[in-house]
Design a protein around this motif. Structure first.
Motif, PDB file in Angstrom:
ATOM      1  N   PRO A 276       0.825  -1.210   0.000  1.00  0.00           N
ATOM      2  CA  PRO A 276       0.000   0.000   0.000  1.00  0.00           C
ATOM      3  C   PRO A 276       0.859   1.260   0.000  1.00  0.00           C
ATOM      4  O   PRO A 276       1.887   1.325   0.674  1.00  0.00           O
ATOM      5  CB  PRO A 276      -0.788  -0.115   1.314  1.00  0.00           C
ATOM      6  CG  PRO A 276       0.063  -0.962   2.205  1.00  0.00           C
ATOM      7  CD  PRO A 276       0.914  -1.842   1.323  1.00  0.00           C
ATOM      8  N   THR A 277       0.456   2.245  -0.792  1.00  0.00           N
ATOM      9  CA  THR A 277       1.073   3.576  -0.732  1.00  0.00           C
ATOM     10  C   THR A 277      -0.064   4.593  -0.711  1.00  0.00           C
ATOM     11  O   THR A 277      -1.233   4.208  -0.712  1.00  0.00           O
ATOM     12  CB  THR A 277       1.991   3.850  -1.939  1.00  0.00           C
ATOM     13  OG1 THR A 277       1.183   3.890  -3.119  1.00  0.00           O
ATOM     14  CG2 THR A 277       3.058   2.788  -2.087  1.00  0.00           C
TER      15      THR A 277
ATOM     16  N   ARG B  41      -1.132   6.510  -2.997  1.00  0.00           N
ATOM     17  CA  ARG B  41      -1.922   6.633  -4.204  1.00  0.00           C
ATOM     18  C   ARG B  41      -2.456   5.311  -4.714  1.00  0.00           C
ATOM     19  O   ARG B  41      -3.362   5.291  -5.537  1.00  0.00           O
ATOM     20  CB  ARG B  41      -1.098   7.300  -5.302  1.00  0.00           C
ATOM     21  CG  ARG B  41       0.155   6.521  -5.677  1.00  0.00           C
ATOM     22  CD  ARG B  41       1.085   7.340  -6.554  1.00  0.00           C
ATOM     23  NE  ARG B  41       0.537   7.591  -7.859  1.00  0.00           N
ATOM     24  CZ  ARG B  41       0.642   8.773  -8.497  1.00  0.00           C
ATOM     25  NH1 ARG B  41       1.270   9.775  -7.933  1.00  0.00           N
ATOM     26  NH2 ARG B  41       0.139   8.927  -9.691  1.00  0.00           N
ATOM     27  N   SER B  42      -1.860   4.217  -4.270  1.00  0.00           N
ATOM     28  CA  SER B  42      -2.150   2.962  -4.964  1.00  0.00           C
ATOM     29  C   SER B  42      -1.830   1.742  -4.123  1.00  0.00           C
ATOM     30  O   SER B  42      -1.180   1.837  -3.075  1.00  0.00           O
ATOM     31  CB  SER B  42      -1.294   2.900  -6.238  1.00  0.00           C
ATOM     32  OG  SER B  42       0.080   2.873  -5.876  1.00  0.00           O
TER      33      SER B  42
ATOM     34  N   TYR C  21       5.328  -3.934   2.892  1.00  0.00           N
ATOM     35  CA  TYR C  21       4.397  -2.988   3.528  1.00  0.00           C
ATOM     36  C   TYR C  21       4.999  -2.374   4.793  1.00  0.00           C
ATOM     37  O   TYR C  21       4.452  -1.419   5.320  1.00  0.00           O
ATOM     38  CB  TYR C  21       3.046  -3.670   3.824  1.00  0.00           C
ATOM     39  CG  TYR C  21       3.019  -4.577   5.031  1.00  0.00           C
ATOM     40  CD1 TYR C  21       3.631  -5.820   5.005  1.00  0.00           C
ATOM     41  CD2 TYR C  21       2.377  -4.188   6.204  1.00  0.00           C
ATOM     42  CE1 TYR C  21       3.611  -6.649   6.111  1.00  0.00           C
ATOM     43  CE2 TYR C  21       2.348  -5.012   7.315  1.00  0.00           C
ATOM     44  CZ  TYR C  21       2.967  -6.248   7.261  1.00  0.00           C
ATOM     45  OH  TYR C  21       2.955  -7.062   8.359  1.00  0.00           O
TER      46      TYR C  21
ATOM     47  N   VAL D 231       3.407  11.811  -5.859  1.00  0.00           N
ATOM     48  CA  VAL D 231       3.212  11.180  -4.556  1.00  0.00           C
ATOM     49  C   VAL D 231       3.723   9.748  -4.703  1.00  0.00           C
ATOM     50  O   VAL D 231       3.383   9.051  -5.659  1.00  0.00           O
ATOM     51  CB  VAL D 231       1.713  11.203  -4.185  1.00  0.00           C
ATOM     52  CG1 VAL D 231       1.462  10.397  -2.925  1.00  0.00           C
ATOM     53  CG2 VAL D 231       1.243  12.644  -4.009  1.00  0.00           C
ATOM     54  N   SER D 232       4.554   9.319  -3.753  1.00  0.00           N
ATOM     55  CA  SER D 232       5.256   8.031  -3.871  1.00  0.00           C
ATOM     56  C   SER D 232       4.310   6.877  -4.171  1.00  0.00           C
ATOM     57  O   SER D 232       3.216   6.816  -3.639  1.00  0.00           O
ATOM     58  CB  SER D 232       5.960   7.700  -2.557  1.00  0.00           C
ATOM     59  OG  SER D 232       6.971   8.621  -2.318  1.00  0.00           O
ATOM     60  N   ASP D 233       4.758   5.966  -5.014  1.00  0.00           N
ATOM     61  CA  ASP D 233       4.110   4.665  -5.062  1.00  0.00           C
ATOM     62  C   ASP D 233       5.168   3.577  -5.135  1.00  0.00           C
ATOM     63  O   ASP D 233       6.366   3.846  -5.057  1.00  0.00           O
ATOM     64  CB  ASP D 233       3.007   4.592  -6.109  1.00  0.00           C
ATOM     65  CG  ASP D 233       3.499   4.355  -7.508  1.00  0.00           C
ATOM     66  OD1 ASP D 233       4.683   4.631  -7.766  1.00  0.00           O
ATOM     67  OD2 ASP D 233       2.698   3.912  -8.339  1.00  0.00           O
ATOM     68  N   ALA D 234       4.706   2.349  -5.244  1.00  0.00           N
ATOM     69  CA  ALA D 234       5.604   1.214  -5.033  1.00  0.00           C
ATOM     70  C   ALA D 234       6.726   1.160  -6.070  1.00  0.00           C
ATOM     71  O   ALA D 234       6.522   1.477  -7.239  1.00  0.00           O
ATOM     72  CB  ALA D 234       4.798  -0.078  -5.063  1.00  0.00           C
TER      73      ALA D 234
ATOM     74  N   ALA E 235       9.244   2.154  -2.025  1.00  0.00           N
ATOM     75  CA  ALA E 235       8.435   3.198  -2.653  1.00  0.00           C
ATOM     76  C   ALA E 235       9.338   4.352  -3.054  1.00  0.00           C
ATOM     77  O   ALA E 235      10.409   4.554  -2.478  1.00  0.00           O
ATOM     78  CB  ALA E 235       7.347   3.684  -1.696  1.00  0.00           C
TER      79      ALA E 235
END
Lengths: 274, 350
Positions: A60-61, A63-64, B24, B240-243, B267
């Motif tokens: 999980p982040t 945004r997504s 996570y 905005v950060s994502d994986a 991330a």
């Protein structure tokens, strides 16, 4: 999110042969965090029912949600069609209650080199900046960037600031910082672009603990001021490897959840059914 | 029962397939950069293909046997073996090696690749959160959470039975479909997740122009040099950060790409124009600075088909290596397995 709200939409984005990204938004907003966590809970449940062959983990982040698969066992195409077949149930799931933490912070200028600049940028006094930071009861939205690095929010609206234009090459471990709507404690010495307000002497990561990160998504955090002497004494303990995380739980924390091995907590995702 | 690290060289760590399920919490996968080499190293030693190995960068690693020990060496290695009687032998990679007590192996250089893999028969190191993989920044895995250092002793199960069996040598085999010593590689990549953060021209450039691996390459990622990739707008430069995953191709504001490798953060806040197919990340992991990299655009189904084909070829080769070691080195059998006489380079066209 109340059940009256429309279900947030997401779109799938490709990420090679090992992952599929379900993207909800592109801003830092609690409603996206909640939506991401609902999808994560849904996928964990589907996996526990044996419906998601080859699922490795979900990430999980803000945004997504990244859904990570083993490409030898399944494909992105198969994953998408399974998820289309089982839409997220409406009504949402209650997010599991996490621990409540009360973390000590020394706000002396030596440890908060950006206090003055933040005060100037927000038209507050240094003391008001500290008081507003202390007044927050923050939720741990996600962890990422580094092991144990928690993104906490929301901060007081008056403290919302973009990141520093020039990131620091080295932010000391334990630095307490703010940026955007968020606050954090840096677990490690690292580069960083957030505004430094103080120093927390509690280690955020312990590789020898059965659960290696202090924070988990869904935990709550509030900060408590300490002076430089206390900071020094606690940092000495930390440097000597003394880790006693339970002392930083809120006195009135009624959470009865017990945590041991995080991989066991998440066993549905880590031990795919044979 | 152990093998002593006399000198770790530039960087030597214990690695296996890495950790799953902890992203996570911000804990990356880590693990071996080139999994096929790990599998060949273990096949040479007749042990499970996921057994932990030593991944060593450039030259300098030196190990000595405190008890008799069987090792395997995979990579384009020049090495020296100092025998108990004081004689010194020069050897290369792609082989097994038996060291008697007091004998020493020193890796001089890793040749045309930036790393090599040393297999250790019956290495006995406990998993840490499901893996032996070293992620030293967070004190995870390895012997004690660290990269190998001088004086470390790697524990080994029991005592290796070193009979009269000779060392086995196989033909070098870089990677399915790749010529040995290649200075140019083609990596299959799927556009996205943030391909829409870039101009159409940038996307076309990325998939049509060569890039070069710069000196900025480590276990976390490889910074490339080449045509600049333009973001669609200022706002698309910093998201905005994502994986992040191994294979994610991040493009920061300067416009040149960074391909993430095994130690990728979980991330990141730069848009990712594409994702290198998992099987090809292994190939990039061993390439030296200066190597020319081209990206071939594929969809997710073709990406997976490629990974399955590479897996098939690696598995077939590992089994052949294993079968060869298992026989009593009967030359007729070896010939029938096509493993000697320079035949292996032509294996498994895909």
């Amino acid at each position: 999110m109340s059940s009256a709200d429309p279900q947030p939409n997401f779109r799938f984005l490709n990420a090679g042969d090992t992952a599929l990204i379900a993207e909800f938004g592109d801003t830092i907003d609690k409603k996206w965090v909640n939506a991401v966590n609902e999808l994560r809970a849904h996928i964990t449940a589907l996996h526990a029912q044996g419906k998601l062959r080859g699922l490795q983990e979900t990430v999980p982040t803000f945004r997504s949600l990244a859904i990570v698969i083993d490409p030898l066992l399944t494909s992105v195409t198969e994953l998408r069609s399974t998820l289309d077949q089982y839409p997220i149930p409406t009504g949402g799931r209650a997010t599991a209650a996490g621990y409540c933490w009360r973390l000590p912070v020394c706000y002396d200028s030596e440890f908060g080199p950006d206090l003055k600049a933040v005060a100037a940028a927000t038209n507050l006094t240094v003391d008001e900046v500290i008081q507003r930071h202390l007044a927050g009861r923050y939720q741990v939205y996600t962890l990422g960037f580094q092991p144990g690095y928690g993104f906490l929010g929301d901060t007081d609206e008056r403290l919302h600031l973009p990141r520093r234009p020039e990131p620091r090459v080295k932010v000391p471990a334990g630095s307490v910082a703010i940026a955007m709507k968020l606050t954090c404690v840096y677990p490690w010495d690292s580069p960083g672009g957030w505004h430094l307000l103080g120093r927390c002497p509690v280690s955020m990561f312990d590789p020898q603990a059965s659960r290696p990160t202090l924070l988990f998504p869904g935990d709550k955090v509030r900060f408590e001021p300490i002076n430089a002497n206390d900071l020094q004494a606690l940092e000495r303990d930390k440097n000597n490897g003394v880790v006693n995380w339970s002392q930083w739980r809120e006195r009135d924390d009624e959470s009865t959840e017990t945590r041991s091995d995080p991989t066991a907590n998440d066993s549905a995702q880590n031990n795919p059914p044979a | 029962m152990s093998l002593r690290i006399e000198h770790p060289g530039l960087l030597s760590t214990l690695q296996d397939r890495g950790r799953r399920g902890l992203r996570y919490l911000g804990i990356p996968q880590a693990g071996i950069g080139c999994e096929p080499w790990m599998r060949f190293a273990n096949a040479l030693l007749q042990q499970p293909h996921t057994s932990a190995v030593i991944e060593t960068f450039e030259g300098g690693l030196s190990v000595s046997a405190l008890t008799p020990q069987r090792l395997s060496i995979v990579g384009d290695v020049d090495a020296q073996v100092t025998r108990a009687n004081g004689t010194v032998e020069s050897i290369n990679g792609w082989r097994t090696l038996c060291l008697l007590s007091g004998e020493r192996l020193s890796i001089k250089r890793t040749g045309r690749y930036r790393c090599a893999v040393i297999g250790v028969k019956d290495l006995n190191v406990s998993a840490h959160f499901g893996s032996v993989a070293t992620f030293a920044k967070a004190g995870l895995g390895g012997l004690n959470g660290s990269a190998l250092s001088a004086g470390d002793e790697l524990p080994v199960h029991g005592s290796a039975v070193l009979g009269s069996e000779p060392d086995a040598v196989i033909d070098p085999y870089l990677f399915p479909g790749e010529a040995l010593g290649t200075t140019q590689v083609t990596l299959k990549a799927v556009p996205g997740p943030q391909d829409d953060a870039f101009t159409d021209d940038a996307l076309n450039r990325f998939f049509s122009h060569p890039y070069r691996i710069t000196q900025d390459i480590d276990r976390m990622g490889a910074r490339l040099d080449g045509p600049t990739l333009t973001h669609r707008s200022e706002a698309h430069r910093d998201i905005v950060s994502d994986a992040l995953l191994p294979g994610s191709v991040q493009v920061p504001g300067v416009g040149t790409p960074i391909v993430m490798l095994a130690d990728a953060n979980t991330a990141g806040g730069y848009p990712k124009i594409a994702t290198v197919v998992s099987a090809d990340v292994a190939l990039l992991s061993v390439c030296r600075p200066g190597t020319t990299v081209r990206f071939e655009r594929v969809g997710t189904d073709a990406a997976r088909a490629h990974t399955l084909a590479i897996e098939q070829a690696v598995d077939t080769h590992s089994k052949k290596v294993s079968a060869m070691i298992h026989t009593d080195l009967d030359s007729a059998q070896l010939m029938s397995l096509n493993l000697i006489g320079g035949v292996t380079n032509a294996l498994d066209p895909i």
